[in-house]
Design a protein around this motif. Structure first.
Motif, PDB file in Angstrom:
ATOM      1  N   ASP A 278      34.181  20.035  -3.637  1.00  0.00           N
ATOM      2  CA  ASP A 278      34.087  20.151  -5.091  1.00  0.00           C
ATOM      3  C   ASP A 278      32.701  19.677  -5.513  1.00  0.00           C
ATOM      4  OD1 ASP A 278      34.148  19.760  -7.800  1.00  0.00           O
ATOM      5  OD2 ASP A 278      36.211  19.041  -7.838  1.00  0.00           O
ATOM      6  N   LYS A 280      31.514  18.659  -8.144  1.00  0.00           N
ATOM      7  CA  LYS A 280      31.406  17.468  -8.999  1.00  0.00           C
ATOM      8  C   LYS A 280      32.085  16.249  -8.402  1.00  0.00           C
ATOM      9  CE  LYS A 280      31.092  20.267 -13.121  1.00  0.00           C
ATOM     10  NZ  LYS A 280      31.928  21.079 -13.985  1.00  0.00           N
ATOM     11  N   LEU A 281      32.791  16.398  -7.307  1.00  0.00           N
ATOM     12  CA  LEU A 281      33.539  15.245  -6.780  1.00  0.00           C
ATOM     13  C   LEU A 281      33.121  14.834  -5.360  1.00  0.00           C
ATOM     14  CD1 LEU A 281      37.254  15.709  -7.918  1.00  0.00           C
ATOM     15  CD2 LEU A 281      35.693  13.849  -8.495  1.00  0.00           C
ATOM     16  N   ASP A 282      33.512  15.656  -4.412  1.00  0.00           N
ATOM     17  CA  ASP A 282      33.410  15.200  -3.017  1.00  0.00           C
ATOM     18  C   ASP A 282      32.543  16.100  -2.145  1.00  0.00           C
ATOM     19  OD1 ASP A 282      34.962  17.415  -3.031  1.00  0.00           O
ATOM     20  OD2 ASP A 282      36.747  16.504  -2.175  1.00  0.00           O
TER      21      ASP A 282
END
Ligand SMILES: Cc1cc2nc3c(=O)[nH]c(=O)nc-3n(C[C@H](O)[C@H](O)[C@H](O)COP(=O)(O)O)c2cc1C
Length: 489
Positions: A278, A280-282
């Motif tokens: 992702d 924006k995340l990981d």
């Protein structure tokens, strides 16, 4: 005169010298000699032993001609003793045996040993609309190049530095119908494909790639697995869980598709499982894990020439069978296993492929045993019927939606987008003419009043990617219309 004739034919007295004798009896002597020589020759050719002995050297001479290159003959043959020189009692049997092999060009040989002279090249394919993936692809290639060298002398020569390839720039036929041609033909090269695929729910180059992979697999003129010569491949998907929270809702859906089609085209050469991150995340963590796993497999594959036991999910034999049966790896599977009705899973078509007989028999066996377990569904490879496997919901898209990067790129170039697919732009020569800075060749050569021209197209998409195109390659590429159509009025 009369006495002479009498002496020649009837005189009982012997002739006085040899010359007289010859003149008198030469006919008889010649006849006797010819007869004698003929008899001797007949006797000579009727003796079998003599003929064999005479012919032996001839055969040896012919053999030598057939094998002109010395290295092709083993050491034993070099020391071969001629039949005449054999010790008494030892019989030379049959013609001489030539050991050796057909010499193939070096490039076609395959020696899976670590000392092999084969080299491996990683090709990193990516697509990118907002440049995140482009940067990641370049970094990945750089890191791979370092870690594959890794200070390890053994691997330094094995790997050619990875190449980064933008899917919007390359010719798919060069990479996805057959393996790429190596520039250096002296050393054979094994290719390993890595894909970095962001997903876009708008029309993008990903759609072109997927269409190409699918068409190649279904093209009856091409082998169904034309990329089976690859050393391996692996895909990493980039997505955004904020907008597409789950895989069912479209998170990384195009990376999954690329992975699935590559499995088919390579004959299941998935070297490492599909990775997903992702943005924006990981992304950094997931990408790091995936890259580490891929590096390990690469080192193994480059030295052994195969993918070894594989890692869970990489598609080794067992897993591929499972994928195959459960429909994850086949667009031909017509009903999802979990949603299959228990008793109506016999056959979906009258025609079944011979390759599926095993599965069909198992399915029938399960039926006849009254087993409640869900047997795999019979598959019909002879049809290209549309898959009913659940896919991420896909409606007909606009060609250039206002929110898309394509729209931004085109409007930045000065286009006005009409509706969702037409474009208009004033020609730069028009502006130039209006400013009194000269007109285009149409005016200069033919007197056409081209200063009133504008560039316009009812379809921004095109089936080509010409280098001189005024769209600058930012438009969608497609051979068929797959976008929203304007209302008639
Ligand atoms: C127009 C657009 C559509 C997108 N559609 C999806 C989608 O369907 N699924 C998904 O997981 N991510 C989607 N994303 C997120 C991108 O995949 C993600 O931001 C990716 O990192 C973009 O890579 P790029 O910067 O190389 O283009 C979309 C992004 C854009 C700009």
């Amino acid at each position: 005169m009369a006495s002479n004739e009498t002496a020649a034919w009837g005189d009982p007295k012997p002739p006085s010298n040899f010359l007289d004798f010859w003149h008198l009896h030469r006919e008889v002597i010649l006849v006797v000699m010819i007869f004698g020589v003929s008899m001797a020759y007949m006797l000579y050719i009727s003796l079998p032993t003599r003929r064999v002995i005479k012919k032996q050297p001839k055969r040896a001479a012919v053999t030598t001609k057939l094998v002109p290159t010395k290295p092709a003959i083993s050491g034993d043959e070099k020391r071969e003793v001629p039949p005449e020189a054999l010790p008494p009692g030892v019989v030379a049997r049959g013609p001489r045996r030539i050991k050796g092999e057909l010499r193939k060009p070096e490039a076609t040989r395959r020696t899976p040993s670590p000392e092999s002279s084969r080299r491996t090249q990683v090709l990193v394919f990516y697509s990118s609309l907002t440049t995140t993936t482009e940067k990641i692809a370049n970094d990945l290639a750089q890191n791979l190049s370092e870690s594959l060298k890794g200070g390890d002398a053994e691997h330094t020569d094995t790997f050619i530095p990875p190449s980064v390839l933008d899917l919007a720039q390359i010719d798919y036929d060069e990479y996805f119908i057959s393996l790429p041609k190596a520039t250096d033909t002296t050393t054979p090269v094994d290719y390993f494909y890595l894909f970095l695929i962001p997903s876009y729910n708008i029309d993008s180059i990903n759609d072109n790639l997927l269409e190409h992979l699918q068409e190649t697999h279904h093209d009856f003129r091409i082998d169904t697995a034309p990329l089976s010569g690859l050393l391996g491949y692996s895909v990493f998907g980039l997505g955004d869980r904020e907008g597409w929270p789950t895989e069912e809702e479209g998170f990384c859906f195009q990376a999954k598709e690329v992975d699935r089609w590559m499995a088919k085209l390579t004959g299941r050469k998935r070297a490492y499982p599909l990775g997903m991150g992702d943005k924006k995340l990981d992304l950094t963590n997931r990408l790091g894990e995936w890259a580490e796993g891929v590096t390990d497999i690469l080192k193994l594959a480059a030295t052994t020439g195969n993918l070894g036991e594989g890692v869970p999910g990489s598609g080794d034999a067992d897993e591929s069978d499972f994928e195959y049966a459960s429909g994850e790896d086949g667009d031909e599977v017509v009903v999802e296993e979990s949603t299959a009705p228990k008793k109506k899973n016999k056959k979906t078509s009258n025609i079944d492929d011979v390759e599926d007989l095993g599965r069909i028999m198992k399915s029938n066996e399960a039926d006849s045993n009254g087993s409640k377990a869900q047997a795999p569904i019979a598959v019909d490879f002879t049809t290209y019927s549309k898959s009913k496997v659940k896919k991420a919901p896909q409606s007909v898209k606009e060609m250039v939606p206002k929110s898309s990067p394509t729209y931004t790129a085109l409007t930045k170039q000065g286009y006005s987008i009409v509706g969702s697919h037409s474009g208009v732009k004033i020609c730069r020569w028009t502006k130039s003419a209006l400013r009194g800075r000269g007109s285009c060749y149409k005016y200069s050569f033919y007197g056409i009043a081209s200063h009133q021209c504008m560039e316009t197209t009812p379809s921004l998409s095109c089936s080509n990617k010409c280098v001189f195109c005024w769209r600058h390659g930012t438009n969608p590429v497609g051979t068929t219309w797959r976008w929203v159509v304007d209302p008639r009025r």
